[in-house]
Design an enzyme around this catalytic site. Structure first.
Site, PDB file in Angstrom:
ATOM      1  N   GLN A  88      37.159  53.174  36.590  1.00  0.00           N
ATOM      2  CA  GLN A  88      36.168  53.002  35.655  1.00  0.00           C
ATOM      3  C   GLN A  88      35.116  53.892  35.536  1.00  0.00           C
ATOM      4  OE1 GLN A  88      36.624  48.371  37.339  1.00  0.00           O
ATOM      5  NE2 GLN A  88      35.537  48.657  35.302  1.00  0.00           N
TER       6      GLN A  88
ATOM      7  N   HIS B 105      42.341  48.777  44.125  1.00  0.00           N
ATOM      8  CA  HIS B 105      41.775  47.866  43.253  1.00  0.00           C
ATOM      9  C   HIS B 105      42.709  48.234  41.898  1.00  0.00           C
ATOM     10  CE1 HIS B 105      38.201  46.118  40.896  1.00  0.00           C
ATOM     11  NE2 HIS B 105      39.483  45.713  40.206  1.00  0.00           N
TER      12      HIS B 105
ATOM     13  N   GLU C  80      40.444  41.666  44.199  1.00  0.00           N
ATOM     14  CA  GLU C  80      41.306  40.969  42.912  1.00  0.00           C
ATOM     15  C   GLU C  80      42.819  41.026  43.028  1.00  0.00           C
ATOM     16  OE1 GLU C  80      37.193  40.772  39.886  1.00  0.00           O
ATOM     17  OE2 GLU C  80      38.921  41.980  39.256  1.00  0.00           O
TER      18      GLU C  80
END
Length: 496
Positions: free
Chosen positions: A15, A123, A168
């Site tokens: 990101q 991730h 996550e």
């Protein structure tokens, strides 16, 4: 197991990092996904934007500038979701020297300013070479992941004593393999079961390597390894017995399923029933189940953004009751609603800190009274007004203030809370909003070739919070404006 409380910020390689084709790196599943599904909604719409991550916030080239900014902020920690593909771009054996050197340089730069790197090893971003060979559906990935973490502990172990394996897993596994919203974009329950088991096994083998690295002196004896999970505590839509039972079913799936295997070393009944009910031809060997028990993780990272409103009813959309259509889950009599009377962000995320303390106590109760817990993600996605000299993100400050207050209250009331890390340091690519959804304390001009940085009011406010260690969360807008104006006067080329 006690650790000094850390005020931190968090971010994620795919990101923020950019340089996706530089430094010997090859594609991952998020590179492939964003190229294939490129979509830009109309300006100002709170809709999912799938944009290029080739440059993102260009952290790869600007990390020294960003470390200076973090030092000005007074940060004690920096949570970074690392990029497996940058280090292993070709296969499970070849280590890219440019890739691992980038992380060595980054961690050294952080340490220079007294900032603790807090790495998260995975991730959502499987290397494309691994995905082509089956990705997390293929049990061989456990050994591939072992090689990766062994490399990380060898070269980066001396820089920090706090590590996480995964971030996550629920979003990666469910959105990637049940709903198909995230890469690799599958809708396959059998694949989901295989993926989740191999994620859990990869965490167990990481713990085994973690222990070996400690024995070799590559990690300090005080080092801890955790799992980071995005559990949203449930709130029953009504006081009915059915809605309360729906919340417990929700917890069995969205909490127990993603934490029990790596913290208790066992699968909850709900998962085994899911396999049976869906006639999924997957079994777990006794050896695998024992391996999970032998290699349990040390602590919990918790991504708390909001609670979730749960009902057993299958409501039709009624705009006088809900702000958006009710969401059906794959579980019977477990559905999500967004009651119109609640408070929401512009992106329709609930704004509610009241479940943070209760949720932290539930985690302590379920996984050990003294288990360390760290808030790893907590932030406010918005459309920031960047048209004026000062970026005054008061709604974000209010959100962060309320949630830091509850984090510290949980600590005071006996939860072994070891830190708070907000999401996020600077504006980045958001999987749910692209570059239109602002989360950062620092603004990034994505139209600038140099991705120029500029602090927001929340930067000036969080700086004070770190300085006073959260003892004084209240503020006056005039004081924050004065502080921000002073920061901007010193914001020379070395911060841009």
């Amino acid at each position: 197991m006690k650790k000094e409380f850390i005020f931190s910020v968090s971010t994620n390689a795919f990101q923020i990092e950019g340089a996706r084709s530089l430094g010997g790196r090859t594609d991952s599943i998020w590179d492939e996904f964003t190229k294939r599904n490129f979509y830009i909604p109309a300006l100002g719409k709170a809709e999912r934007e799938i944009n290029s991550i080739e440059i993102a916030a260009d952290f790869y080239h600007k990390y020294k500038t960003d470390c200076r900014i973090m030092d000005k902020l007074g940060l004690k920690g920096f949570v970074y979701n690392m990029d497996w593909t940058r280090i292993f771009p070709k296969d499970e054996n070849y280590i890219n020297p440019e890739g691992i050197k980038f992380y060595i340089d980054l961690f050294e730069e952080l340490n220079k300013y007294g900032i603790k790197p807090i790495p998260i090893l995975f991730h959502w971003d499987t290397p494309l070479w691994a995905e082509i060979r089956g990705g997390f559906e293929n049990p061989e990935i456990i050994q591939w992941f072992k090689n990766y973490v062994e490399c990380c502990f060898k070269y980066l172990g001396k820089y920090t004593d706090i590590w996480f394996v995964n971030d996550e897993n629920s979003s990666f596994a469910q959105s990637g393999y049940i709903t198909g919203d995230f890469p690799p974009g599958k809708k396959d329950k059998t694949a989901f079961v295989k993926v989740l088991h191999n994620l859990n096994m990869s965490a167990a083998i990481t713990m085994e390597e973690f222990k070996k690295a400690k024995d070799k002196g590559l990690l300090s004896k005080e080092s801890i390894l955790g799992i980071d999970h995005d559990w949203s505590p449930p709130v029953p839509y009504t006081d009915s017995k059915e809605d309360i039972e729906a919340c417990e079913k929700y917890n069995e799936w969205w909490k127990d399923l993603y934490l029990d295997p790596n913290l208790k070393g066992e699968y909850p009944k709900v998962f085994l029933e899911f396999i049976k009910d869906n006639k999924i031809d997957v079994t777990f060997s006794k050896e695998d189940l024992q391996y999970l028990k032998n290699n349990k993780l040390d602590f919990i990272g918790w991504n708390y953004y909001r609670p979730i409103y749960v009902t057993a009813n299958d409501f039709e959309y009624d705009e006088t009751k809900f702000i958006s259509p009710p969401s059906k889950t794959h579980l019977k009599n477990v559905n999500f609603v967004q009651p119109i009377e609640k408070k929401y962000t512009k992106w329709k995320w609930p704004v509610d800190n009241t479940k943070l303390v209760e949720g932290a106590k539930r985690l302590s109760k379920d996984y050990g009274k003294n288990i360390p817990i760290m808030i790893i993600e907590n932030g406010f996605g918005d459309f920031d007004d960047k048209s004026k000299d000062l970026i005054l993100d008061w709604d974000r400050i209010e959100y962060l203030k309320d949630h830091i207050q509850e984090t510290l209250r949980a600590k005071e009331e006996g939860v072994n809370m070891i830190g708070y890390s907000l999401w996020t340091y600077c504006d980045i690519f958001s999987p749910s909003g692209g570059y239109r959804k602002d989360y950062g304390l620092v603004s990034v001009d994505f139209n600038s070739p140099i991705r120029e940085r500029k602090p927001k009011a929340s930067f000036a406010w969080y700086k004070k919070i770190i300085e006073n260690e959260g003892k004084e969360l209240e503020y006056s807008q005039s004081e924050i404006i004065s502080d921000l104006t002073g920061i901007l006067k010193d914001w020379d080329i070395f911060y841009k």
